[in-house]
Design a protein around this motif. Structure first.
Motif, PDB file in Angstrom:
ATOM      1  N   UNK A 128      17.504  22.433  95.482  1.00 45.59           N
ATOM      2  CA  UNK A 128      17.460  23.869  95.764  1.00 45.59           C
ATOM      3  C   UNK A 128      18.239  24.660  94.699  1.00 45.59           C
ATOM      4  N   UNK A 129      19.403  24.109  94.297  1.00 50.48           N
ATOM      5  CA  UNK A 129      20.201  24.793  93.288  1.00 50.48           C
ATOM      6  C   UNK A 129      19.450  24.814  91.962  1.00 50.48           C
ATOM      7  N   UNK A 130      18.841  23.680  91.603  1.00 49.78           N
ATOM      8  CA  UNK A 130      18.056  23.648  90.360  1.00 49.78           C
ATOM      9  C   UNK A 130      16.936  24.676  90.400  1.00 49.78           C
ATOM     10  N   UNK A 131      16.280  24.743  91.573  1.00 49.53           N
ATOM     11  CA  UNK A 131      15.181  25.711  91.716  1.00 49.53           C
ATOM     12  C   UNK A 131      15.691  27.151  91.603  1.00 49.53           C
ATOM     13  N   UNK A 132      16.875  27.417  92.169  1.00 50.95           N
ATOM     14  CA  UNK A 132      17.434  28.761  92.084  1.00 50.95           C
ATOM     15  C   UNK A 132      17.737  29.122  90.639  1.00 50.95           C
ATOM     16  N   UNK A 133      18.320  28.189  89.883  1.00 50.22           N
ATOM     17  CA  UNK A 133      18.594  28.470  88.471  1.00 50.22           C
ATOM     18  C   UNK A 133      17.292  28.744  87.720  1.00 50.22           C
ATOM     19  N   UNK A 134      16.288  27.943  87.983  1.00 49.25           N
ATOM     20  CA  UNK A 134      15.011  28.114  87.276  1.00 49.25           C
ATOM     21  C   UNK A 134      14.378  29.473  87.626  1.00 49.25           C
ATOM     22  N   UNK A 135      14.361  29.775  88.905  1.00 44.36           N
ATOM     23  CA  UNK A 135      13.767  31.041  89.331  1.00 44.36           C
ATOM     24  C   UNK A 135      14.552  32.233  88.776  1.00 44.36           C
ATOM     25  N   UNK A 136      15.874  32.096  88.796  1.00 44.89           N
ATOM     26  CA  UNK A 136      16.681  33.191  88.249  1.00 44.89           C
ATOM     27  C   UNK A 136      16.404  33.376  86.767  1.00 44.89           C
ATOM     28  N   UNK A 137      16.375  32.258  86.032  1.00 38.28           N
ATOM     29  CA  UNK A 137      16.137  32.338  84.595  1.00 38.28           C
ATOM     30  C   UNK A 137      14.819  33.040  84.300  1.00 38.28           C
ATOM     31  N   UNK A 138      13.801  32.658  85.034  1.00 40.03           N
ATOM     32  CA  UNK A 138      12.486  33.256  84.807  1.00 40.03           C
ATOM     33  C   UNK A 138      12.485  34.742  85.137  1.00 40.03           C
ATOM     34  N   UNK A 139      13.034  35.112  86.313  1.00 40.60           N
ATOM     35  CA  UNK A 139      13.046  36.509  86.724  1.00 40.60           C
ATOM     36  C   UNK A 139      13.967  37.334  85.812  1.00 40.60           C
ATOM     37  N   UNK A 140      15.084  36.727  85.410  1.00 44.66           N
ATOM     38  CA  UNK A 140      16.018  37.449  84.554  1.00 44.66           C
ATOM     39  C   UNK A 140      15.409  37.704  83.179  1.00 44.66           C
ATOM     40  N   UNK A 141      14.769  36.694  82.625  1.00 47.95           N
ATOM     41  CA  UNK A 141      14.138  36.880  81.315  1.00 47.95           C
ATOM     42  C   UNK A 141      13.034  37.931  81.379  1.00 47.95           C
ATOM     43  N   UNK A 142      12.293  37.915  82.490  1.00 49.80           N
ATOM     44  CA  UNK A 142      11.237  38.920  82.658  1.00 49.80           C
ATOM     45  C   UNK A 142      11.839  40.329  82.760  1.00 49.80           C
ATOM     46  N   UNK A 143      12.940  40.398  83.489  1.00 49.38           N
ATOM     47  CA  UNK A 143      13.596  41.714  83.622  1.00 49.38           C
ATOM     48  C   UNK A 143      14.114  42.193  82.268  1.00 49.38           C
ATOM     49  N   UNK A 144      14.739  41.290  81.510  1.00 48.61           N
ATOM     50  CA  UNK A 144      15.277  41.666  80.196  1.00 48.61           C
ATOM     51  C   UNK A 144      14.150  42.087  79.277  1.00 48.61           C
ATOM     52  N   UNK A 145      13.055  41.364  79.336  1.00 51.11           N
ATOM     53  CA  UNK A 145      11.897  41.698  78.488  1.00 51.11           C
ATOM     54  C   UNK A 145      11.367  43.103  78.811  1.00 51.11           C
ATOM     55  N   UNK A 146      11.222  43.365  80.090  1.00 53.77           N
ATOM     56  CA  UNK A 146      10.746  44.691  80.484  1.00 53.77           C
ATOM     57  C   UNK A 146      11.757  45.772  80.119  1.00 53.77           C
ATOM     58  N   UNK A 147      13.017  45.474  80.324  1.00 53.77           N
ATOM     59  CA  UNK A 147      14.061  46.457  80.012  1.00 53.77           C
ATOM     60  C   UNK A 147      13.971  46.860  78.545  1.00 53.77           C
ATOM     61  N   UNK A 148      13.760  45.852  77.685  1.00 55.39           N
ATOM     62  CA  UNK A 148      13.691  46.147  76.255  1.00 55.39           C
ATOM     63  C   UNK A 148      12.372  46.786  75.847  1.00 55.39           C
TER      64      UNK A 148
END
Length: 635
Positions: free
Chosen positions: A557-577
């Motif tokens: 579950x922790x691994x999945x949370x890190x993966x999901x966060x990484x994906x959502x965070x990168x998407x957010x950063x991409x959109x922000x920029x």
């Protein structure tokens, strides 16, 4: 013997003497009585004679008095007839003067002759002698002819002194006084009017000099001002129809300045020629043609303003101020023309008042009619247009303040009634809220405009852009454009104490944009079972021991949370920029995201970064790396 014989004769003698005296006295008394009776008889006869005289003399005295009065009247009539005969005898001399005219014999001589004729005519009327009827008819004819000569002379004098036109700009640019009539001509014109208004009215005629003056001077005023009237209309038509009107670029200011100066010069002429009772009527009649031309010019400007309200409403404010000032100046000096100028100003002043609510509605309509919005959240040009309009209004703050006071707080809103206020006259203090502050009301209007603009943009963005983050970017960018427009202009002094409105919209935009942080934060929360024997210690956690204590399922579950966060965070950063953000917006949003997410990530990383033993397969960012990313979001 001898002595005894002498005594008796002596006493006898004395007695006799006494008796003789008594007899004398009685005789005198009788005579006195008789004389008294005669006197009484004479007095009776005298009284009777006096009564007879009084009865005869009384009527004679009254008749004598009547005869004396009749004699005096006859003498007076004879004297009057003598004077009348003298007037009739001098008629030929007066007729020669009348026929010669005032220019040849001189105005004072001519007026003296006419006055003598009027006096002779009045005397004949008083005598009412039938024999004078023909002479009275001749005098009436002469007096009429003399009055006509004076009217013609008044006309010639005034026309000789009145140019067809002058060039007002010559006097304005060189700061010269506008011309008035020569003092010599004024004196003669005044004498003629004075005579005709006193003696002429006695003959049953209206005073013609009032109409003559207005008929001659009115065209001079209107013709001289015609070019400035035309220039006021022509300068309203800009080369670039979309350009905002700037103060002083229309000719109405020069037009009003020239009109006021010419009116004041004309009023000086009128006061010198006419009596006080005539000043108002003559002044209004003389200025009426010029006022009619001004009214036509104002109507044309008003039509132009209505057709270009968003760019030329400021011209309505300027015209309102200029004509209101002129009305106050002219009215203060003369006490005249205020109602006339109020009627002239009324249409454009109504346009100025209604423009405030119409511009609000126009703002909403423009936003509503937008076919689309920038897909990257860039601000729309409408915001700059609206703020330029508000900035331009500050240049006309004085007339706008007056309009604001007459409307009252909120009176610019389309659904607000005008409280039944009459608009037929230039407002006076009685029609205002004395405690109202025009600048304060204008600042409220500006805030209402900004709020209406942002509300319409927010509604449009939610319908078109849909994504909450993009809506937040769009609204925040527009807020920054508004804020810059306020800070960089005179709006700042007016609106600075009231900018809570922008803070509210900024918070609303930030909340829309950072709503994604809620989704990201879910990946950084873990479940801690407190009923297990080994509860996690508080404070700084040792990641290795924490991970070691996890079951295989929890580790997954922790691994999945890190993966999901990484994906959502990168998407957010991409959109922000990828979004178009103003510098202030990018800094504001980046900092808000960092404050919301970095503490959560740091905690989660501290506990579970050993989940992949530093390989980076699941834990993509360490604390320093993600801090650098957060920092980049703000720049």
């Amino acid at each position: 013997m001898a002595v005894g014989l002498m005594a008796p004769p002596t006493r006898h003698a004395v007695d006799e003497e006494a008796r003789a005296e008594v007899d004398v006295l009685n005789s005198r008394l009788d005579k006195t009585t008789q004389l008294t009776k005669k006197i009484q008889a004479c007095l009776g006869r005298l009284d009777a004679s006096g009564q007879s005289v009084r009865e005869v003399a009384g009527p004679l005295s009254g008749e004598t008095k009547r005869l004396q009065l009749l004699g005096n009247n006859a003498d007076a009539v004879l004297a009057a007839i003598g004077r009348l005969r003298q007037s009739v005898d001098s008629k030929e001399d007066e007729e020669q003067i009348v026929r010669a005219g005032p220019e040849k014999v001189g105005l004072s001589t001519y007026l003296a002759s006419i006055k003598r004729l009027n006096k002779s005519h009045a005397d004949m009327q008083a005598s009412n002698l039938r024999a004078n009827h023909n002479a009275m008819a001749d005098l009436t004819r002469l007096i009429k002819a003399g009055n006509s000569q004076l009217e013609a002379y008044f006309d010639r004098l005034l026309r000789a002194e009145t140019p067809r036109t002058i060039e007002p700009l010559h006097f304005i640019t060189k700061d010269k006084q506008f011309p008035v009539l020569h003092q010599d001509k004024i004196a003669r014109l005044g004498l003629i009017h004075s005579y005709l208004s006193s003696n002429g009215q006695g003959m049953g005629h209206d005073v013609p000099t009032v109409k003559l003056y207005a008929d001659i001077r009115a065209p001079y005023l209107s013709t001289s001002l015609a070019n400035l009237a035309a220039a006021s209309v022509s300068t309203a038509k800009k080369k670039n129809p979309g350009a905002i009107y700037r103060a002083g670029t229309n000719g109405i200011g020069t037009y009003a300045q020239a009109m006021e100066a010419m009116f004041m010069s004309e009023y000086d002429n009128i006061c010198s020629i006419f009596t006080r009772d005539d000043w108002g009527n003559v002044f209004q009649s003389t200025c009426q043609a010029a006022l009619n031309e001004l009214a036509r010019t104002v109507r044309e400007l008003n039509n132009h303003i209505k057709a270009h309200l968003t760019t030329d409403c400021y011209l309505a404010y300027e015209v309102t101020e200029i004509l209101s000032t002129m009305s106050a100046n002219v009215g203060g000096r003369t006490g005249e023309l205020k109602p006339a100028l109020a009627a002239v100003l009324k249409p454009i002043r109504e346009t100025a008042k209604s423009s405030l609510s119409e511009l609000l509605e126009e703002t909403r309509r423009k936003v509503s009619s937008l076919q689309g919005l920038p897909s990257d959240g860039a601000p729309t040009p409408i915001v700059s247009e609206v703020m330029q309009r508000l900035q331009a209004m500050v240049e006309f703050l004085r007339p706008i303040s007056g309009i604001m006071i007459s409307l009252g707080d909120g009176g610019w809103k389309a659904n607000t009634s005008q409280s039944g206020r009459s608009t037929n006259a230039i407002p006076s203090l009685a029609s205002f809220d004395i405690g109202a502050d025009g600048e304060d009301l204008f600042s409220r209007y500006c805030l209402d405009t900004i709020d209406a603009l942002l509300s319409a943009l927010d509604q449009k963005a939610r319908a078109v852009l849909r994504a909450k983050s993009l809506v937040g970017v769009f609204i925040a960018n527009n807020i920054i454009i508004i804020q810059r427009a306020i800070v960089d202009s005179e709006l700042h002094a007016l609106l600075e104490p009231r900018l809570d409105l922008l803070d509210q919209w900024r918070k609303k935009a930030t909340a829309s944009y950072t709503d994604i942080c809620k989704d990201l934060s879910v990946y950084l929360f873990d479940t801690i079972h407190t009923n297990r024997t080994q509860r996690p210690t508080s404070g700084q956690a040792d990641s290795a021991s924490v991970v070691k204590g996890l079951s295989s399922k929890d580790k997954d579950k922790i691994k999945e949370k890190f993966s999901q966060f990484n994906s959502a965070f990168d998407d957010m950063v991409s959109k922000h920029r990828s979004y178009h953000m103003e510098r202030e917006v990018r800094s504001m949003f980046g900092e808000d995201i960092r404050q919301k997410l970095q503490p959560l990530y740091d905690r989660f990383w501290d506990r579970y970064h050993e989940i992949d033993k530093g390989k980076g397969k699941y834990v993509k960012y360490d604390k320093s790396a993600i801090a650098a990313v957060f920092l980049s979001l703000s720049s």
